[in-house]
Design a protein around this motif. Structure first.
Motif, short mmCIF file in Angstrom:
data_model
loop_
_atom_site.label_atom_id
_atom_site.label_comp_id
_atom_site.label_asym_id
_atom_site.label_seq_id
_atom_site.Cartn_x
_atom_site.Cartn_y
_atom_site.Cartn_z
N MET A 134 -0.06 -0.06 18.18
CA MET A 134 -0.91 0.39 17.08
C MET A 134 -0.78 1.90 16.92
SD MET A 134 -2.48 -2.31 15.89
CE MET A 134 -3.95 -1.73 15.06
N SER A 135 -0.88 2.41 15.68
CA SER A 135 -0.79 3.84 15.42
C SER A 135 -2.17 4.46 15.47
CB SER A 135 -0.17 4.09 14.05
OG SER A 135 -1.09 3.70 13.04
N ASP A 136 -2.19 5.81 15.41
CA ASP A 136 -3.46 6.53 15.37
C ASP A 136 -3.89 6.68 13.91
OD1 ASP A 136 -2.20 9.95 15.69
OD2 ASP A 136 -1.32 8.16 14.79
N SER B 284 1.39 -1.80 7.05
CA SER B 284 2.47 -1.04 7.66
C SER B 284 2.00 0.35 8.10
CB SER B 284 3.62 -0.91 6.66
OG SER B 284 4.68 -0.15 7.20
N ASP B 285 1.15 0.98 7.29
CA ASP B 285 0.57 2.27 7.67
C ASP B 285 -0.29 2.14 8.92
OD1 ASP B 285 1.74 3.73 5.68
OD2 ASP B 285 -0.04 3.92 4.44
N GLU C 195 4.33 1.00 11.70
CA GLU C 195 5.58 0.26 11.92
C GLU C 195 6.18 -0.10 10.57
OE1 GLU C 195 8.55 -2.45 12.52
OE2 GLU C 195 6.75 -3.07 11.43
N ARG C 196 7.49 0.11 10.41
CA ARG C 196 8.14 -0.16 9.13
C ARG C 196 9.19 -1.27 9.20
NH1 ARG C 196 4.21 2.48 6.47
NH2 ARG C 196 4.23 4.73 6.84
N ASP D 198 6.44 7.19 12.36
CA ASP D 198 6.16 5.89 11.81
C ASP D 198 7.41 5.14 11.39
OD1 ASP D 198 6.81 7.40 9.63
OD2 ASP D 198 5.23 6.61 8.33
N VAL D 199 8.59 5.69 11.61
CA VAL D 199 9.82 4.98 11.30
C VAL D 199 10.44 4.47 12.59
CG1 VAL D 199 12.00 5.11 10.04
CG2 VAL D 199 10.13 6.62 9.42
N THR D 200 9.70 3.60 13.24
CA THR D 200 10.14 3.03 14.52
C THR D 200 9.90 1.56 14.52
OG1 THR D 200 7.98 3.52 15.48
CG2 THR D 200 9.72 5.15 15.82
N ALA D 201 10.56 0.89 15.44
CA ALA D 201 10.35 -0.55 15.55
C ALA D 201 9.08 -0.83 16.32
CB ALA D 201 11.54 -1.19 16.26
#
Length: 435
Positions: A1-3, A300-301, A305-306, A432-435
């Protein structure tokens, strides 16, 4: 998960300021691309156009767009978005309206080519412009609102064009002519509004405070870390970059699906549906695709993850295109195929456009994004052209639909391979351009 964090006050302020004019611009751009498909059932017999010629006309727009794509983006970077985006809207609207006066094959093809020339650079220009104002973490959501206009255009054009066709004979014009006239003039009006309204950069915005301007500079600074590249050297930098070419090839393949959309009304016409039924059969899947696009861009945001998001959406679209090719004898299968094809296609599109922006510096973006779009649009030229030829050869659209399915799926696979293990990037990819 992103921040993932909620948008700040200044980010919401910018979104409100820009989206109300950029979103209609995107809407009109795609209306003027696809209204030809709703004019086709009556226009083609009137002008003596067969399937191959119609396919060439649908595709030659993208050839004109492609040839002038990179120069247009370079001019935008030099003279500013306010003048150039406004010029693009005004000129394409005028040419779109002139489509009503096509009198045969030659004028039809010429005007379609000129329409592409007039509109060249608009969409990548808008994406480039957005990158000056929006942080990397927000690009998925912001772009989803812009690209939302693509399926909305399909929905709107279907319903409006169906209604306009009823004006057949008014003032001596056929219904298909009224489509081009009434749908070509709005971008001209919007272009003049944009000329008075847009600001080139946050530093030029009188509606932002000095602290808000500094905040925007800080939010977009992550895409400015690489050494500055002179504008004159940007094209050379893009051409020498393998990742740019990989993304360009991926967009080329994706455009085999994007370029196949004009065939939907003719596909449905094989099922003996009325013009009103065809309008709704195209409009409703586009509306569903619009909802899916916003949901997928935000998801995706939030996940940061894209690549997997792109691959999943592309697989859904590929399945839909296969059903379109398989379902010519069944209205249910055909409608399901159109819905899945569009839902997956536009969900793929919104995720795809977060990637080039995040692997290029500000200086390299005008040429890099222009090159990706330029090469990509060759697919939109070839797709309807090849499909029209295959239709005349085989008597059906099956091979063309399978071509669209293969294109969208291979596109996502190529991005997955090239971005997961970059060959050579213009700058270090954003997180954010990572698997």
């Amino acid at each position: 998960m992103s921040d993932f964090e909620a948008p700040t006050v200044v980010e919401r302020k910018i979104a409100r300021r820009l989206l109300w004019i950029l979103m209609p611009g995107m809407l009109f751009a795609f209306m003027d691309r696809i209204n030809i498909s709703f004019a086709a059932p009556t226009m083609n017999p009137a002008l003596g156009i067969d399937a191959a010629t119609f396919g060439l006309g649908a595709g030659i727009f993208f050839l004109g767009y492609m040839l002038f794509e990179v120069p247009s983006n370079m001019v935008l970077a030099r003279v500013g978005a306010r003048y150039w985006i406004s010029r693009i809207m005004i000129s394409w609207g005028l040419v779109a309206a002139l489509m009503a006066f096509a009198a045969g094959t030659t004028s039809f093809l010429s005007l379609r080519f000129l329409l592409g020339v007039a509109e060249a650079g608009f969409i990548p220009g808008v994406m480039l412009y957005a990158s000056y104002w929006v942080s990397a973490k927000r690009l998925g959501s912001f772009n989803s609102w812009l690209l939302l206009m693509v399926p909305i255009a399909g929905f709107t054009t279907a319903l409006i064009s169906g209604a306009i066709l009823k004006l057949d004979g008014v003032l001596g014009f056929a219904g298909w002519q009224w489509i081009f006239i009434l749908e070509g003039l709005p971008p001209v009006i919007l272009g003049f509004i944009a000329l008075a309204y847009l600001d080139d950069r946050p530093a030029d915005a009188g509606w932002l405070t000095e602290s808000e301007k500094r905040r925007i500079e800080a939010l977009t600074a992550s895409r400015k870390e690489a050494s500055h590249v002179p504008v004159k050297a940007a094209l050379s930098l893009a051409v020498r970059n393998p990742l740019v070419w990989a993304l360009a090839l991926a967009y080329f393949l994706m455009n085999f699906a994007l370029g196949a959309q004009p065939w939907f009304p003719l596909l449905l016409g094989q099922l003996k549906l009325s013009s009103t039924e065809i309008a709704f059969a195209v409009a409703i899947p586009n509306l569903l695709a619009a909802v899916a696009m916003v949901f997928w861009g935000k998801r995706s945001d939030r996940r940061g993850e894209r690549l997997n998001h792109l691959l999943i959406a592309a697989a859904v679209s590929a399945l839909g295109w296969v059903l379109c090719g398989y379902g010519s004898a069944s209205a249910g299968v055909m409608l399901a195929g159109i819905a899945l094809a569009l839902i997956g296609l536009f969900a793929s599109l919104v995720v795809f456009w977060t990637i080039p922006i995040n692997v290029m510096t500000v200086e390299a973006r005008p040429a890099g994004i222009g090159l990706v779009t330029c090469v990509g649009l060759l697919g939109s030229f070839l797709s309807p052209t090849i499909t029209g030829y295959l239709k005349d050869l085989s008597g059906n659209f099956t091979a063309g639909m399978y071509l669209a399915a293969a294109g969208i799926l291979l596109s996502a696979i190529l991005v997955r391979i090239s971005v997961a293990k970059p060959l050579l990037v213009v700058q270090k990819p954003a997180a954010d351009v990572t698997a």
